[in-house]
Design a protein around this motif. Structure first.
Motif, PDB file in Angstrom:
ATOM      1  N   UNK A 210     -27.657  -6.934 -25.023  1.00 53.12           N
ATOM      2  CA  UNK A 210     -27.851  -5.575 -24.503  1.00 53.12           C
ATOM      3  C   UNK A 210     -29.149  -5.463 -23.714  1.00 53.12           C
ATOM      4  N   UNK A 211     -30.218  -6.089 -24.221  1.00 52.91           N
ATOM      5  CA  UNK A 211     -31.492  -6.053 -23.502  1.00 52.91           C
ATOM      6  C   UNK A 211     -31.355  -6.725 -22.150  1.00 52.91           C
ATOM      7  N   UNK A 212     -30.684  -7.876 -22.106  1.00 50.49           N
ATOM      8  CA  UNK A 212     -30.477  -8.564 -20.838  1.00 50.49           C
ATOM      9  C   UNK A 212     -29.683  -7.727 -19.855  1.00 50.49           C
ATOM     10  N   UNK A 213     -28.653  -7.030 -20.358  1.00 51.77           N
ATOM     11  CA  UNK A 213     -27.848  -6.169 -19.485  1.00 51.77           C
ATOM     12  C   UNK A 213     -28.670  -4.995 -18.978  1.00 51.77           C
ATOM     13  N   UNK A 214     -29.491  -4.415 -19.835  1.00 50.10           N
ATOM     14  CA  UNK A 214     -30.281  -3.249 -19.447  1.00 50.10           C
ATOM     15  C   UNK A 214     -31.422  -3.608 -18.505  1.00 50.10           C
ATOM     16  N   UNK A 215     -31.915  -4.850 -18.606  1.00 49.05           N
ATOM     17  CA  UNK A 215     -32.983  -5.313 -17.731  1.00 49.05           C
ATOM     18  C   UNK A 215     -32.456  -5.913 -16.434  1.00 49.05           C
ATOM     19  N   UNK A 216     -31.245  -6.435 -16.463  1.00 48.74           N
ATOM     20  CA  UNK A 216     -30.701  -7.165 -15.317  1.00 48.74           C
ATOM     21  C   UNK A 216     -31.138  -8.604 -15.354  1.00 48.74           C
ATOM     22  N   UNK A 217     -32.434  -8.823 -15.405  1.00 44.31           N
ATOM     23  CA  UNK A 217     -33.014 -10.157 -15.516  1.00 44.31           C
ATOM     24  C   UNK A 217     -34.357 -10.008 -16.216  1.00 44.31           C
ATOM     25  N   UNK A 218     -34.679 -10.964 -17.098  1.00 50.46           N
ATOM     26  CA  UNK A 218     -35.941 -10.856 -17.819  1.00 50.46           C
ATOM     27  C   UNK A 218     -36.381 -12.161 -18.431  1.00 50.46           C
ATOM     28  N   UNK A 241     -25.959 -15.709 -26.511  1.00 50.11           N
ATOM     29  CA  UNK A 241     -25.944 -14.266 -26.247  1.00 50.11           C
ATOM     30  C   UNK A 241     -25.048 -13.875 -25.080  1.00 50.11           C
ATOM     31  N   UNK A 242     -24.661 -14.860 -24.269  1.00 51.20           N
ATOM     32  CA  UNK A 242     -23.906 -14.552 -23.065  1.00 51.20           C
ATOM     33  C   UNK A 242     -24.771 -14.418 -21.836  1.00 51.20           C
ATOM     34  N   UNK A 243     -26.099 -14.362 -22.000  1.00 53.62           N
ATOM     35  CA  UNK A 243     -26.995 -14.342 -20.852  1.00 53.62           C
ATOM     36  C   UNK A 243     -27.103 -15.746 -20.273  1.00 53.62           C
ATOM     37  N   UNK A 244     -27.413 -15.844 -18.982  1.00 54.48           N
ATOM     38  CA  UNK A 244     -27.480 -17.156 -18.333  1.00 54.48           C
ATOM     39  C   UNK A 244     -28.903 -17.417 -17.843  1.00 54.48           C
ATOM     40  N   UNK A 245     -29.368 -18.659 -17.949  1.00 56.74           N
ATOM     41  CA  UNK A 245     -30.723 -18.978 -17.483  1.00 56.74           C
ATOM     42  C   UNK A 245     -30.810 -18.951 -15.963  1.00 56.74           C
ATOM     43  N   UNK A 246     -31.911 -18.401 -15.464  1.00 58.79           N
ATOM     44  CA  UNK A 246     -32.167 -18.341 -14.023  1.00 58.79           C
ATOM     45  C   UNK A 246     -33.646 -18.629 -13.796  1.00 58.79           C
ATOM     46  N   UNK A 260     -22.776 -10.701 -15.316  1.00 53.00           N
ATOM     47  CA  UNK A 260     -22.033  -9.692 -14.548  1.00 53.00           C
ATOM     48  C   UNK A 260     -22.887  -9.138 -13.424  1.00 53.00           C
ATOM     49  N   UNK A 261     -24.200  -9.030 -13.656  1.00 52.65           N
ATOM     50  CA  UNK A 261     -25.097  -8.509 -12.623  1.00 52.65           C
ATOM     51  C   UNK A 261     -25.236  -9.473 -11.459  1.00 52.65           C
ATOM     52  N   UNK A 262     -25.061 -10.755 -11.725  1.00 50.06           N
ATOM     53  CA  UNK A 262     -25.212 -11.761 -10.668  1.00 50.06           C
ATOM     54  C   UNK A 262     -23.982 -11.852  -9.767  1.00 50.06           C
ATOM     55  N   UNK A 263     -22.873 -11.276 -10.210  1.00 50.46           N
ATOM     56  CA  UNK A 263     -21.619 -11.426  -9.472  1.00 50.46           C
ATOM     57  C   UNK A 263     -21.607 -10.653  -8.166  1.00 50.46           C
TER      58      UNK A 263
END
Length: 390
Positions: A210-218, A241-246, A260-263
């Motif tokens: 949820x934090x990753x989704x709310x931040x977009x990237x962090x 968590x489902x977040x991806x490293x960038x 989802x934000x990266x799409x």
């Protein structure tokens, strides 16, 4: 912790735009979903006692939706069991569906050996009995919040009900004149959600996602700070968590993003608005400096003579940038800009627009500018305000 090789490289500008969209400041505002949609989107909205234009939990949806009625905001939070108050980033309003995912924190409080206040014998059971017999009550109605006028000198009933709140046996079901109104969780939380069955890992995975989704990237620190998790708690679950490293240009630390934000690239209109100092866009000072090149500090608790920007300096967001600050006050039907900081002459129209929109929202018909840090910009700001208000 070994970080997987990042699949995506983001420029600093891309990261900034992802953040703005994730926080609800880029693109069409979700008016149909309204305040409740903003709450679910952000995952947490911080509460604070300070009220200048309005309280922070009112300012957060205003900043994204515009002039939504203040009563509408309160009803959206508290009516029909859509939210509960609990300890997240700080004292926050949280979507009701996240109750099960704070089981890890309730368990930690129950296992906590030391507290700031001693719990008098029998006080806990008495508070629970009183709530069961009489229904929702404030601390005052439970027997008084304080023993003396000292802010932190709580009464036995206040200690008991706050302990019950942390344990999850009691819930804050609304704020009434800024006082918490307490009720039993068994009455306030829907049956399907009223459980502590999720283990710590499952709770943490959800909150990190949820934090990753709310931040977009962090970064790790950004994600941990959102719901005030420990770094090692994030480390333990982020891979699942489902977040991806960038990687993000100029950040110098590993980062994770919402896939989802990266799409889709972030596009749309930027919001121009005053921000609460407690807005989740600017919660974390190091992150705000990294993304916006803007040093944000609340000075309400700084001695008056040591303040640089003012008691409740509100950053001004425009064009996806933080372009200034306004320390506001209200005098009757006039919104007073006691101190204004502008990022150059180009910021004047945006700051004037933000001030006039805020004035309209709080039923002020005039705006008065007192001090501008760059004196030569005071007259252009006053003229622009007069033009808009004419």
């Amino acid at each position: 912790m070994t970080t997987p090789r990042p699949a995506t490289e983001l420029s600093a500008d891309e990261a900034r735009r992802l953040t703005l969209r994730a926080q609800g400041f880029l693109g069409a505002p979700p008016r149909r979903a309204g305040v409740r949609g903003i709450l679910r989107h952000l995952g947490a909205i911080q509460l604070d006692t300070i009220s200048v234009l309005a309280r922070s939990h009112e300012l957060v949806p205003y900043a994204r939706l515009g002039a939504v009625g203040r009563k509408t905001v309160e009803n959206a939070y508290w009516r029909d069991t859509h939210a509960f108050e609990y300890w997240s980033h700080a004292a926050c309003i949280l979507p009701i569906e996240e109750w099960p995912h704070f089981a890890f924190r309730r368990r930690a409080y129950r296992n906590r050996p030391h507290w700031n206040h001693d719990l008098p014998d029998g006080a806990y059971d008495e508070v629970i009995k009183q709530l069961r017999d009489e229904g929702p009550l404030t601390a005052t109605e439970l027997g008084g919040a304080k023993k003396t006028n000292d802010w932190w000198d709580w009464s036995g009933s206040k200690v008991a009900v706050e302990r019950a709140l942390m344990y999850g046996e009691v819930v804050c079901v609304e704020r009434r004149g800024w006082k918490r109104v307490y009720d039993l969780a068994e009455r306030a939380i829907p049956d399907a959600l009223l459980h502590d069955e999720l283990d710590d890992s499952e709770c943490l995975r959800r909150l990190v996602r949820l934090a990753g989704q709310s931040l977009g990237v962090g970064t790790r620190a950004d994600i941990a700070d959102y719901h005030r998790l420990k770094g090692e708690q994030v480390d333990a679950v982020i891979a699942d968590s489902g977040l991806v490293p960038v990687t993000v240009e100029g950040w110098g630390k590993p980062a994770w993003a919402d896939p989802a934000a990266l799409e889709t690239p972030p596009r749309g209109r930027h919001r121009t608005t005053l921000l609460s100092p407690f807005d989740s866009l600017i919660w974390e000072r190091a992150r705000t400096e990294r993304i916006f090149g803007f040093t944000h500090r609340l000075e309400a608790y700084v001695p008056k003579l040591k303040r640089v920007h003012g008691y409740f300096a509100m950053p001004v967001l425009a064009g996806g940038r933080l372009v200034g600050r306004v320390d506001p006050a209200r005098e009757g039907s006039t919104l007073v800009a006691k101190q204004v900081t502008l990022d150059g002459a180009k910021a004047v129209p945006a700051v004037a627009q933000a001030l006039t929109e805020a004035a309209t929202w709080v039923d002020c018909t005039d705006v008065r500018v007192e001090r501008v840090d760059a004196p030569d910009l005071r007259e252009p700001l006053v003229k622009e305000l007069a033009r808009i208000l004419a």
